[in-house]
Write a protein that holds these residues in place. Structure first.
Motif, PDB file in Angstrom:
ATOM      1  N   GLY B  21       0.840  -1.157   0.001  1.00  0.00           N
ATOM      2  CA  GLY B  21       0.044   0.042   0.249  1.00  0.00           C
ATOM      3  C   GLY B  21       0.611   1.651   0.224  1.00  0.00           C
ATOM      4  N   PHE B  23       1.462   3.792   2.548  1.00  0.00           N
ATOM      5  CA  PHE B  23       1.754   3.806   3.585  1.00  0.00           C
ATOM      6  C   PHE B  23       2.548   3.663   4.088  1.00  0.00           C
ATOM      7  CE2 PHE B  23      -3.119   3.649   1.911  1.00  0.00           C
ATOM      8  CZ  PHE B  23      -3.164   5.594   1.640  1.00  0.00           C
ATOM      9  N   ARG B 210      -9.882   6.611   7.223  1.00  0.00           N
ATOM     10  CA  ARG B 210     -10.690   6.372   5.061  1.00  0.00           C
ATOM     11  C   ARG B 210      -9.372   6.167   4.100  1.00  0.00           C
ATOM     12  NH1 ARG B 210     -15.603   9.352   2.945  1.00  0.00           N
ATOM     13  NH2 ARG B 210     -16.309   8.512   1.333  1.00  0.00           N
ATOM     14  N   ILE B 212      -8.541   2.937   2.440  1.00  0.00           N
ATOM     15  CA  ILE B 212      -8.490   1.297   2.200  1.00  0.00           C
ATOM     16  C   ILE B 212      -8.958   1.628   0.827  1.00  0.00           C
ATOM     17  CG2 ILE B 212      -9.579  -0.227   2.393  1.00  0.00           C
ATOM     18  CD1 ILE B 212      -7.772   0.053   4.649  1.00  0.00           C
ATOM     19  N   ASN B 213      -8.184   1.084  -0.203  1.00  0.00           N
ATOM     20  CA  ASN B 213      -8.653   0.884  -1.687  1.00  0.00           C
ATOM     21  C   ASN B 213      -9.125  -0.696  -1.574  1.00  0.00           C
ATOM     22  OD1 ASN B 213      -7.052  -0.746  -2.351  1.00  0.00           O
ATOM     23  ND2 ASN B 213      -4.879   0.043  -1.969  1.00  0.00           N
ATOM     24  N   GLU B 214     -10.187   0.059  -3.285  1.00  0.00           N
ATOM     25  CA  GLU B 214     -11.329  -1.038  -3.588  1.00  0.00           C
ATOM     26  C   GLU B 214     -10.150  -2.395  -2.925  1.00  0.00           C
ATOM     27  OE1 GLU B 214     -12.736  -1.217  -7.412  1.00  0.00           O
ATOM     28  OE2 GLU B 214     -14.391   0.964  -6.164  1.00  0.00           O
ATOM     29  N   GLU B 215      -9.204  -2.642  -3.703  1.00  0.00           N
ATOM     30  CA  GLU B 215      -8.529  -4.143  -3.664  1.00  0.00           C
ATOM     31  C   GLU B 215      -8.369  -4.245  -2.845  1.00  0.00           C
ATOM     32  OE1 GLU B 215      -5.094  -5.380  -6.760  1.00  0.00           O
ATOM     33  OE2 GLU B 215      -6.341  -3.336  -7.192  1.00  0.00           O
TER      34      GLU B 215
END
Lengths: 238, 238
Positions: B21, B23, B210, B212-215
């Motif tokens: 991710g 991050f 908030r 989080i990506n869709e995957e």
């Protein structure tokens, strides 16, 4: 009207936030980019401005734009990214670019694609140059800025901190200049923001970047400015 | 009721956000702490709950509490910090602690001061232990949690992610347990959040984080959960 910080003072304040202030650039950019996205949501909601073209320059102004794009995507916008001069060494920029890829944010690469997207999108977010900008404007941004300033009937332009191509302290200096519909000043407005507001009676102006402590505010004489924030808002319309 | 993530799944998701991710912990903690502060502002505004005691544990849950304290201070709260087991090596925690000092946030150090402040403040923010918590509870937190769970007429307690001392997956396990008035789940609720909501009909429950990506949402089966966020809100009441 409102207190401004020169490019030199803004640079010193930034350095101070990261030295004695103990902020990391990750923290500051996260809050700045979020403030940009929040301001955009207030003025250009995704119900009407879903498609947006995000223009990211090579420095921190571009980084703020990348963070804003991430939030906008999660808030039901459909951002498209134009980021032609990527840093190869700045790990934070590389990371945020990866975060955008994982959100499946489409990227365009050619100046032709930039032009056709700019003309057909709902909103343009200008994160090309910030308060460290010094002319001349290098390719491909010379052509980017020329197109944005000379093309009629473009969608609204939102500039982050400084309308790109403007002199930070002196205002518009080019023959043709980007005229944003919304300017989002970060930490404190720069002198060009005063000129923007004076000359564009319909131009909207927001302040974001709510992370200054009292001591720094006092030192840079922006105490009155940061008192303008209300409640738990991350941005305020000036 | 709502989808939950076990302590093991939450830990994997966190690792994934920081590996593929891309991050940084600075980014995630900034957004998590901001979500905590936003939830608190919605339920316990500073007009009525200005004085708040921030309990920061030694790990990431404590880090989230520190970031929340910074925002709360800027939003007209008067936070007091109890942070008895500071990391000496985690640069991020050290930095945020410095940020709080520069905001002149008062710190208390003794368990006696903790007790008297807890009994006289308007709000208690429990950032002692998060989803990585494993018993036993070490000093001085054993006494801290005992006091919070056994003392009558304390002000409302806000727990970050997990009510401290509860088993993350099994719920309350101690003889006496902290019963928060507000639980703020980060990224996704843990199983203890279901138990909290079932057993405390008046308990409030928010979701924040908030980013989080869709995957990732698909992989961890929390797509429906993250659809609950509205507009540009950073938190949602569940």
């Amino acid at each position: 009207m409102f207190k401004t910080l020169s490019s030199k003072a803004a640079s010193l304040l930034d350095q101070e936030l990261m030295s004695t202030g103990a902020f990391s650039i990750d923290q500051l950019m996260e809050l700045a980019g979020l403030a940009v996205a929040k301001s955009i949501f207030k003025e250009y909601p995704p119900t009407k401005f879903q498609n947006c073209l995000i223009l990211a320059g090579p420095g921190n102004n571009g980084g703020d734009a990348l963070v804003a794009a991430r939030h906008l995507k999660l808030w039901n916008y459909n951002p498209i990214l134009y980021y032609p001069k990527k840093s190869k060494s700045n790990q934070l920029y590389l990371n945020i670019a990866t975060q955008l890829q994982q959100l499946k944010i489409k990227e365009i690469e050619s100046i032709e694609d930039f032009k056709s997207t700019a003309s057909s999108t709902d909103l343009i977010v200008d994160g090309l140059f910030g308060f460290s900008f010094k002319p001349p404007i290098r390719a491909p941004f010379d052509e980017t800025i020329k197109y944005l300033s000379e093309t009629k009937n473009l969608p609204p332009i939102v500039s982050i901190d400084v309308p790109s191509g403007w002199d930070v302290d002196e205002g518009a200096i080019l023959e043709h200049n980007i005229i944003p519909s919304l300017l989002i000043s970060l930490t404190a407005p720069k002198p060009c923001a005063s000129i923007f507001v004076e000359k564009n009676k319909n131009g909207k102006h927001y302040l974001g970047g709510r992370f200054i402590n009292e001591e720094i505010a006092k030192k840079y004489d922006i105490e009155e400015l940061i008192k303008k924030y209300k409640n738990d808002d991350l941005v305020v319309k000036l």
